[in-house]
Write a protein that holds these residues in place. Structure first.
Motif, PDB file in Angstrom:
ATOM      1  N   GLN A   1      96.309  77.548  84.691  1.00 38.14           N
ATOM      2  CA  GLN A   1      96.912  78.255  83.566  1.00 38.14           C
ATOM      3  C   GLN A   1      97.605  77.319  82.583  1.00 38.14           C
ATOM      4  OE1 GLN A   1      98.451  82.251  84.186  1.00 38.14           O
ATOM      5  NE2 GLN A   1      98.243  81.992  86.385  1.00 38.14           N
TER       6      GLN A   1
ATOM      7  N   GLY B   1      95.245  86.716  83.846  1.00 41.05           N
ATOM      8  CA  GLY B   1      95.968  87.980  83.821  1.00 41.05           C
ATOM      9  C   GLY B   1      96.823  88.100  82.578  1.00 41.05           C
TER      10      GLY B   1
ATOM     11  N   ARG C   1     103.468  87.852  88.991  1.00 42.95           N
ATOM     12  CA  ARG C   1     102.722  87.178  87.908  1.00 42.95           C
ATOM     13  C   ARG C   1     103.377  85.853  87.543  1.00 42.95           C
ATOM     14  NH1 ARG C   1     100.420  84.579  84.800  1.00 42.95           N
ATOM     15  NH2 ARG C   1      99.802  84.946  82.664  1.00 42.95           N
TER      16      ARG C   1
ATOM     17  N   ASN D   1     102.788  92.373  78.127  1.00 41.24           N
ATOM     18  CA  ASN D   1     103.006  93.658  78.798  1.00 41.24           C
ATOM     19  C   ASN D   1     104.311  94.288  78.330  1.00 41.24           C
ATOM     20  OD1 ASN D   1     102.456  95.715  80.861  1.00 41.24           O
ATOM     21  ND2 ASN D   1     104.191  94.803  81.936  1.00 41.24           N
TER      22      ASN D   1
ATOM     23  N   TYR E   1      98.475  96.021  87.544  1.00 45.15           N
ATOM     24  CA  TYR E   1      97.289  95.304  88.009  1.00 45.15           C
ATOM     25  C   TYR E   1      96.854  94.248  86.993  1.00 45.15           C
ATOM     26  CZ  TYR E   1      92.456  94.200  89.039  1.00 45.15           C
ATOM     27  OH  TYR E   1      91.291  93.514  89.269  1.00 45.15           O
ATOM     28  N   ALA E   2      96.932  94.597  85.699  1.00 42.19           N
ATOM     29  CA  ALA E   2      96.498  93.671  84.654  1.00 42.19           C
ATOM     30  C   ALA E   2      97.297  92.372  84.672  1.00 42.19           C
ATOM     31  CB  ALA E   2      96.615  94.338  83.287  1.00 42.19           C
ATOM     32  N   LEU E   3      98.553  92.441  85.120  1.00 41.68           N
ATOM     33  CA  LEU E   3      99.392  91.245  85.186  1.00 41.68           C
ATOM     34  C   LEU E   3      98.847  90.209  86.162  1.00 41.68           C
ATOM     35  CD1 LEU E   3     102.881  92.989  85.199  1.00 41.68           C
ATOM     36  CD2 LEU E   3     102.091  91.404  83.438  1.00 41.68           C
ATOM     37  N   ILE E   4      98.179  90.663  87.221  1.00 42.51           N
ATOM     38  CA  ILE E   4      97.737  89.723  88.267  1.00 42.51           C
ATOM     39  C   ILE E   4      96.219  89.640  88.395  1.00 42.51           C
ATOM     40  CG2 ILE E   4      99.873  90.011  89.579  1.00 42.51           C
ATOM     41  CD1 ILE E   4      98.202  91.823  91.511  1.00 42.51           C
ATOM     42  N   MET E   5      95.482  90.320  87.515  1.00 48.39           N
ATOM     43  CA  MET E   5      94.029  90.303  87.636  1.00 48.39           C
ATOM     44  C   MET E   5      93.477  88.912  87.345  1.00 48.39           C
ATOM     45  SD  MET E   5      92.810  92.326  84.198  1.00 48.39           S
ATOM     46  CE  MET E   5      93.264  91.746  82.556  1.00 48.39           C
ATOM     47  N   GLU E   6      92.363  88.587  87.980  1.00 45.67           N
ATOM     48  CA  GLU E   6      91.736  87.275  87.841  1.00 45.67           C
ATOM     49  C   GLU E   6      90.816  87.250  86.615  1.00 45.67           C
ATOM     50  OE1 GLU E   6      91.881  84.280  89.728  1.00 45.67           O
ATOM     51  OE2 GLU E   6      93.744  85.195  90.409  1.00 45.67           O
TER      52      GLU E   6
END
Length: 234
Positions: free
Chosen positions: A121, A127, A111, A133, A170-175
């Motif tokens: 960003q 993400g 991430r 997190n 997964y949430a760290l790198i989701m688009e």
């Protein structure tokens, strides 16, 4: 020279909190580790704020910030999750499952690497940010310590902890574009979602205390999705 290094000194404060937190987490002092994540969050906010205020941003400062975040908001939350999993596993034959906690550190590093090389960003996040997190994971031992056994039974549960580790990794790198609390001005127009998020956060913290943290993350994602839809139709 001193002026230019003030933000870097604050970043090092973040890193120091992470290092001490790792030691304390391995000694199973999870409450102290979680509180150190809270202190590190203050340093993490201040280093960027002071850098912009003094106009001394630099590539070195940016890289140092990410390196500190890998330790404090990646490795440390992984160890906290590892210790919670160890508490939840009833027999020695199942302790290998606890190593799954370290996917949080791996995906946090991914991430942060993506963040440093993603021009999208600058005004928003893609993400879930690593500090958010880390806050979520740090809230778990605090909830167990301060709330009823009902919440302890839910949190100190192997399946629940493994699912949470996978989902948040997964949430760290989701688009998914998420709101960033970066104010270009302090007017209401253009900052509606930011002010709403801050207001709801304060209200939830007052009413729910540590239980507010998971709720705030859910509100954060929902507000971001709503904000994305609004921008598309604007």
């Amino acid at each position: 020279m001193i002026r230019r290094n003030i933000p870097n000194a604050l970043t090092c404060g973040n890193l120091l909190c992470g290092c001490i937190g790792v030691v304390e987490a391995f000694h199973n002092n999870l409450i102290l580790s979680c509180l150190l994540i809270g202190v590190a969050l203050i340093f993490d906010f201040l280093d960027g704020f002071v850098a912009r205020l003094l106009k001394v941003t630099s590539p070195i400062g940016r890289d140092l910030d990410s390196l500190a975040d890998v330790v404090t908001f990646g490795v440390l939350p992984s160890i906290i999750m590892y210790q919670l999993l160890m508490q939840s596993i009833p027999d020695l034959f199942g302790i290998w499952k606890a190593y799954a906690a370290f996917i949080i550190a791996i995906f946090s590093a991914i991430r942060l690497a993506k963040f440093n090389n993603d021009p999208r960003q600058s005004d928003s996040f893609i993400g879930v940010p690593t500090p958010a997190n880390a806050m979520l994971i740090a809230s778990l031992p605090l909830i167990v310590h301060t709330e009823s056994t009902f919440w302890k039974d839910i949190i100190v549960n192997t399946t629940n902890l493994l699912v949470l580790s996978a989902v948040m990794s997964y949430a760290l790198i989701m688009e998914l574009p998420l709101i960033a609390l970066k104010f270009k001005n302090f007017g209401w127009k253009g900052n509606e979602s930011r002010f709403l998020l801050i207001g709801i956060t304060v209200l939830l913290l007052i009413t729910l205390k540590f239980l507010a943290v998971p709720a705030i993350l859910i509100v954060y994602v929902l507000l971001s999705i709503t904000d994305n839809i609004r921008k598309k139709h604007a």
